[in-house]
Design a protein around this motif. Structure first.
Motif, mmCIF file in Angstrom:
data_model
loop_
_atom_site.group_PDB
_atom_site.id
_atom_site.type_symbol
_atom_site.label_atom_id
_atom_site.label_comp_id
_atom_site.label_asym_id
_atom_site.label_seq_id
_atom_site.Cartn_x
_atom_site.Cartn_y
_atom_site.Cartn_z
ATOM 1 N N PRO A 135 -54.373 -12.846 -6.726
ATOM 2 C CA PRO A 135 -53.796 -13.667 -7.803
ATOM 3 C C PRO A 135 -54.889 -14.301 -8.643
ATOM 4 C CG PRO A 135 -53.763 -14.859 -5.728
ATOM 5 C CD PRO A 135 -54.237 -13.471 -5.405
ATOM 6 N N GLU A 136 -54.572 -14.542 -9.894
ATOM 7 C CA GLU A 136 -55.538 -15.236 -10.741
ATOM 8 C C GLU A 136 -55.464 -16.739 -10.522
ATOM 9 O OE1 GLU A 136 -56.860 -15.513 -15.453
ATOM 10 O OE2 GLU A 136 -55.645 -13.841 -14.729
ATOM 11 N N PHE A 137 -54.264 -17.220 -10.117
ATOM 12 C CA PHE A 137 -54.083 -18.647 -9.868
ATOM 13 C C PHE A 137 -53.391 -18.859 -8.534
ATOM 14 C CE2 PHE A 137 -54.343 -18.652 -14.520
ATOM 15 C CZ PHE A 137 -55.191 -19.723 -14.761
ATOM 16 N N PHE A 138 -53.765 -19.948 -7.871
ATOM 17 C CA PHE A 138 -53.013 -20.472 -6.732
ATOM 18 C C PHE A 138 -52.295 -21.738 -7.198
ATOM 19 C CE2 PHE A 138 -56.633 -18.347 -4.596
ATOM 20 C CZ PHE A 138 -55.918 -17.451 -3.811
ATOM 21 N N TRP A 139 -51.041 -21.843 -6.786
ATOM 22 C CA TRP A 139 -50.285 -23.071 -7.060
ATOM 23 C C TRP A 139 -50.039 -23.745 -5.725
ATOM 24 C CZ3 TRP A 139 -44.501 -23.397 -8.919
ATOM 25 C CH2 TRP A 139 -44.201 -24.723 -9.273
ATOM 26 N N PHE A 140 -50.740 -24.837 -5.469
ATOM 27 C CA PHE A 140 -50.578 -25.591 -4.235
ATOM 28 C C PHE A 140 -49.549 -26.698 -4.471
ATOM 29 C CE2 PHE A 140 -55.239 -24.401 -4.119
ATOM 30 C CZ PHE A 140 -55.036 -23.282 -3.315
ATOM 31 N N THR A 141 -48.458 -26.646 -3.756
ATOM 32 C CA THR A 141 -47.405 -27.633 -3.941
ATOM 33 C C THR A 141 -46.850 -28.048 -2.595
ATOM 34 O OG1 THR A 141 -45.233 -28.062 -4.950
ATOM 35 C CG2 THR A 141 -45.726 -25.782 -4.339
ATOM 36 N N ASP A 142 -46.551 -29.320 -2.447
ATOM 37 C CA ASP A 142 -46.094 -29.847 -1.165
ATOM 38 C C ASP A 142 -44.651 -29.460 -0.870
ATOM 39 O OD1 ASP A 142 -48.548 -30.931 -0.758
ATOM 40 O OD2 ASP A 142 -47.966 -33.011 -1.162
ATOM 41 N N ALA A 143 -44.304 -29.544 0.403
ATOM 42 C CA ALA A 143 -42.975 -29.123 0.858
ATOM 43 C C ALA A 143 -41.916 -30.196 0.657
ATOM 44 C CB ALA A 143 -43.039 -28.737 2.335
ATOM 45 N N ASP A 144 -42.266 -31.293 0.008
ATOM 46 C CA ASP A 144 -41.293 -32.353 -0.256
ATOM 47 C C ASP A 144 -41.161 -32.625 -1.755
ATOM 48 O OD1 ASP A 144 -43.737 -33.485 -0.713
ATOM 49 O OD2 ASP A 144 -43.421 -35.255 0.514
ATOM 50 N N ILE A 145 -41.429 -31.597 -2.575
ATOM 51 C CA ILE A 145 -41.380 -31.771 -4.028
ATOM 52 C C ILE A 145 -40.411 -30.767 -4.636
ATOM 53 C CG2 ILE A 145 -42.713 -31.562 -6.168
ATOM 54 C CD1 ILE A 145 -45.118 -32.604 -4.612
ATOM 55 N N GLU A 146 -39.609 -31.250 -5.569
ATOM 56 C CA GLU A 146 -38.670 -30.409 -6.313
ATOM 57 C C GLU A 146 -39.145 -30.312 -7.760
ATOM 58 O OE1 GLU A 146 -33.880 -29.859 -6.299
ATOM 59 O OE2 GLU A 146 -34.620 -31.902 -6.579
ATOM 60 N N HIS A 147 -39.422 -29.088 -8.213
ATOM 61 C CA HIS A 147 -39.970 -28.875 -9.546
ATOM 62 C C HIS A 147 -38.882 -28.441 -10.521
ATOM 63 C CE1 HIS A 147 -44.157 -29.132 -8.233
ATOM 64 N NE2 HIS A 147 -43.844 -28.360 -7.206
ATOM 65 N N ALA A 148 -39.065 -28.808 -11.775
ATOM 66 C CA ALA A 148 -38.223 -28.276 -12.844
ATOM 67 C C ALA A 148 -38.517 -26.789 -13.005
ATOM 68 C CB ALA A 148 -38.496 -29.013 -14.147
ATOM 69 N N PRO A 149 -37.546 -25.996 -13.492
ATOM 70 C CA PRO A 149 -37.746 -24.535 -13.580
ATOM 71 C C PRO A 149 -38.912 -24.106 -14.456
ATOM 72 C CG PRO A 149 -35.418 -25.096 -13.774
ATOM 73 C CD PRO A 149 -36.171 -26.391 -13.830
ATOM 74 N N ASP A 150 -39.335 -24.935 -15.399
ATOM 75 C CA ASP A 150 -40.412 -24.523 -16.306
ATOM 76 C C ASP A 150 -41.779 -25.075 -15.911
ATOM 77 O OD1 ASP A 150 -39.956 -27.164 -16.858
ATOM 78 O OD2 ASP A 150 -39.737 -26.917 -19.030
ATOM 79 N N THR A 151 -41.881 -25.664 -14.732
ATOM 80 C CA THR A 151 -43.136 -26.303 -14.333
ATOM 81 C C THR A 151 -44.301 -25.323 -14.296
ATOM 82 O OG1 THR A 151 -41.931 -27.938 -13.005
ATOM 83 C CG2 THR A 151 -44.275 -27.654 -12.542
ATOM 84 N N LEU A 152 -44.121 -24.197 -13.620
ATOM 85 C CA LEU A 152 -45.220 -23.238 -13.488
ATOM 86 C C LEU A 152 -45.581 -22.638 -14.839
ATOM 87 C CD1 LEU A 152 -47.215 -21.708 -11.747
ATOM 88 C CD2 LEU A 152 -45.425 -20.033 -11.253
ATOM 89 N N ARG A 153 -44.589 -22.337 -15.655
ATOM 90 C CA ARG A 153 -44.870 -21.759 -16.974
ATOM 91 C C ARG A 153 -45.701 -22.738 -17.814
ATOM 92 N NH1 ARG A 153 -41.562 -21.928 -21.401
ATOM 93 N NH2 ARG A 153 -39.807 -22.568 -20.074
ATOM 94 N N HIS A 154 -45.364 -24.030 -17.755
ATOM 95 C CA HIS A 154 -46.147 -25.029 -18.477
ATOM 96 C C HIS A 154 -47.587 -25.078 -17.961
ATOM 97 C CE1 HIS A 154 -42.386 -26.414 -20.168
ATOM 98 N NE2 HIS A 154 -43.012 -27.372 -20.839
ATOM 99 N N LEU A 155 -47.744 -25.098 -16.646
ATOM 100 C CA LEU A 155 -49.080 -25.213 -16.072
ATOM 101 C C LEU A 155 -49.954 -24.010 -16.427
ATOM 102 C CD1 LEU A 155 -48.249 -26.658 -12.535
ATOM 103 C CD2 LEU A 155 -49.678 -27.768 -14.261
ATOM 104 N N VAL A 156 -49.402 -22.808 -16.247
ATOM 105 C CA VAL A 156 -50.193 -21.603 -16.494
ATOM 106 C C VAL A 156 -50.501 -21.449 -17.975
ATOM 107 C CG1 VAL A 156 -50.200 -19.090 -16.364
ATOM 108 C CG2 VAL A 156 -49.368 -20.438 -14.434
ATOM 109 N N SER A 157 -49.526 -21.706 -18.830
ATOM 110 C CA SER A 157 -49.755 -21.603 -20.264
ATOM 111 C C SER A 157 -50.870 -22.541 -20.700
ATOM 112 C CB SER A 157 -48.464 -21.914 -21.025
ATOM 113 O OG SER A 157 -48.704 -21.962 -22.416
ATOM 114 N N GLY A 158 -50.819 -23.770 -20.208
ATOM 115 C CA GLY A 158 -51.866 -24.722 -20.555
ATOM 116 C C GLY A 158 -53.217 -24.329 -19.994
ATOM 117 N N ALA A 159 -53.200 -23.797 -18.753
ATOM 118 C CA ALA A 159 -54.458 -23.381 -18.145
ATOM 119 C C ALA A 159 -55.088 -22.216 -18.890
ATOM 120 C CB ALA A 159 -54.223 -22.996 -16.678
ATOM 121 N N GLU A 160 -54.275 -21.309 -19.428
ATOM 122 C CA GLU A 160 -54.796 -20.155 -20.148
ATOM 123 C C GLU A 160 -55.268 -20.520 -21.552
ATOM 124 O OE1 GLU A 160 -54.643 -16.307 -18.748
ATOM 125 O OE2 GLU A 160 -55.571 -18.074 -17.830
#
Length: 382
Positions: A135-160
């Motif tokens: 993978p180009e990115f690892f997403w480390f997230t805790d087992a007690d967190i609920e993310h909005a559906p667009d969270t990863l898309r926002h993070l990766v888009s900003g990172a790129e």
């Protein structure tokens, strides 16, 4: 020789003027997400979820990951860190019903190796499992967190587009019970005071911090620092990772969000006390002198102005009231971020007393060989 009363009142005022104008505007708590932009090629991402005794939250956490609207290749690895409450079985059940079973892998971690903290050991296991996927990115997230559906898309888009090697989000902690309302907003306030986001993002500044509940890390940056083995014994693992990335020339970014929410609730003061005590003495590098300095600093910064306010006449009273006004106004932004009334900002001195008590308890536990306690493990080295 005792200090003149006016000078005593001037000390906290000088501190608060510095915090207001020269501490990276840490008190401006607002969502500044990495803006999503369309990408021609979305990179491959692997989410790694370390889980130890998370039966109450693991299902919702996995469901929120399964619902990510990420356009690129995305898979999820849940690493069960020797749970005793059926976390692994519940994780598998959630994966079976998520509709994306082929994306989810449930893995049981090997016995904890000497010198490693539990979370880093679990994260490292997830990285090793994902090695074949490159993978180009690892997403480390805790087992007690609920993310909005667009969270990863926002993070990766900003990172790129903005090119941070490590991007993290301070998720929204719950502030529903009275202990949470009194102590959780100060938790965010003190954290940002220690790690101002503007300083974190500045490559010329030494400040390096991250929010471990939601971190997107570029694989090349992890390889550049030598992997998690280089920080394997760190109790405050997220900030240790940020320091390592920045020290090796990487760019880091940290923001706050309301759309990724912690599922963990704190119904009692004791639960929040233990949250603070787990890492407070670690933050002070296990130093008795720094402990004394920190406790004195809490008193001078958050309590001395109030003592002067109720006991002094002008000009000491005026200096003290000005310091209190700045303190209350800066904390008010955090209070409003949590949807609490402005008057709640006046509770900050009470929170400071509690945090001082928890910090002292953190030191005592360390001296008794029970430092860095988390889910039945004492992880702070003696």
């Amino acid at each position: 020789m005792p200090l003149p009363p006016t000078l005593l009142a001037a000390i906290p005022l000088a501190i608060w003027i510095y915090l207001l104008v020269a501490r990276g505007q840490f008190w401006r708590v607002r969502e500044e997400p990495l803006e999503p932009k369309p990408l021609e090629n979305w990179p491959r991402v692997v989410a790694v979820v370390p889980a130890r005794n998370e039966a109450a939250t693991i299902s919702r956490a996995i469901w929120s990951l399964a619902k990510q609207d990420y356009p690129g290749e995305f898979s999820i690895i849940v690493v069960d860190d020797h749970s005793e409450d059926g976390t692994a079985a519940l994780a598998q059940q959630a994966a079976n019903t998520s509709g994306v079973l082929r994306r989810v892998t449930i893995h049981s971690a090997a016995p904890l190796a000497p010198g490693w903290t539990g979370k880093l050991w679990a994260l490292n296991a997830g990285i090793q499992i994902s090695a074949i996927q490159l993978p180009e990115f690892f997403w480390f997230t805790d087992a007690d967190i609920e993310h909005a559906p667009d969270t990863l898309r926002h993070l990766v888009s900003g990172a790129e587009t903005e090119s941070p090697d490590l991007a993290s989000l301070m998720v929204l902690l719950q502030a529903k019970t009275f202990p949470e309302r009194l102590l959780i907003p100060p938790f965010l306030y003190f954290f940002l005071m220690l790690y101002p986001p503007r300083w974190i993002a500045d490559p010329k500044a030494r400040a390096a911090g991250a929010a471990g509940g939601c971190m997107l890390l570029r694989r090349s940056a992890l390889e550049r620092i030598g992997g998690f083995a280089t920080i394997r014994g760190e109790v405050i693992d997220d900030c240790a990772l940020a320091r390592a990335v920045k020290k090796n020339g990487g760019k880091i970014w940290m923001g706050v969000t309301r759309t990724s929410v912690s599922l963990r609730s704190y119904g009692t003061f004791a639960e929040i006390r233990d949250l603070i005590a787990r890492t407070a003495f670690t933050q002070l590098h296990y130093s008795f002198l720094l402990l004394i300095a920190a406790l004195a600093g809490l008193f001078v910064t958050f309590l001395l102005a109030w003592a002067a306010f109720f006991t002094l006449d002008d000009p000491g009273w005026l200096l003290a009231s000005t310091a209190i006004s700045i303190m209350t106004a800066t904390f008010g932004a955090t209070v409003r971020f949590y949807g609490l009334p402005w008057l709640w900002a006046l509770t900050l001195p009470f929170a400071a007393i509690f945090y001082g008590y928890a910090t002292f308890l953190s030191a005592v536990r360390y001296w008794l060989g029970r430092g860095g306690q988390w889910k039945g493990r004492a992880q702070a080295p003696r």
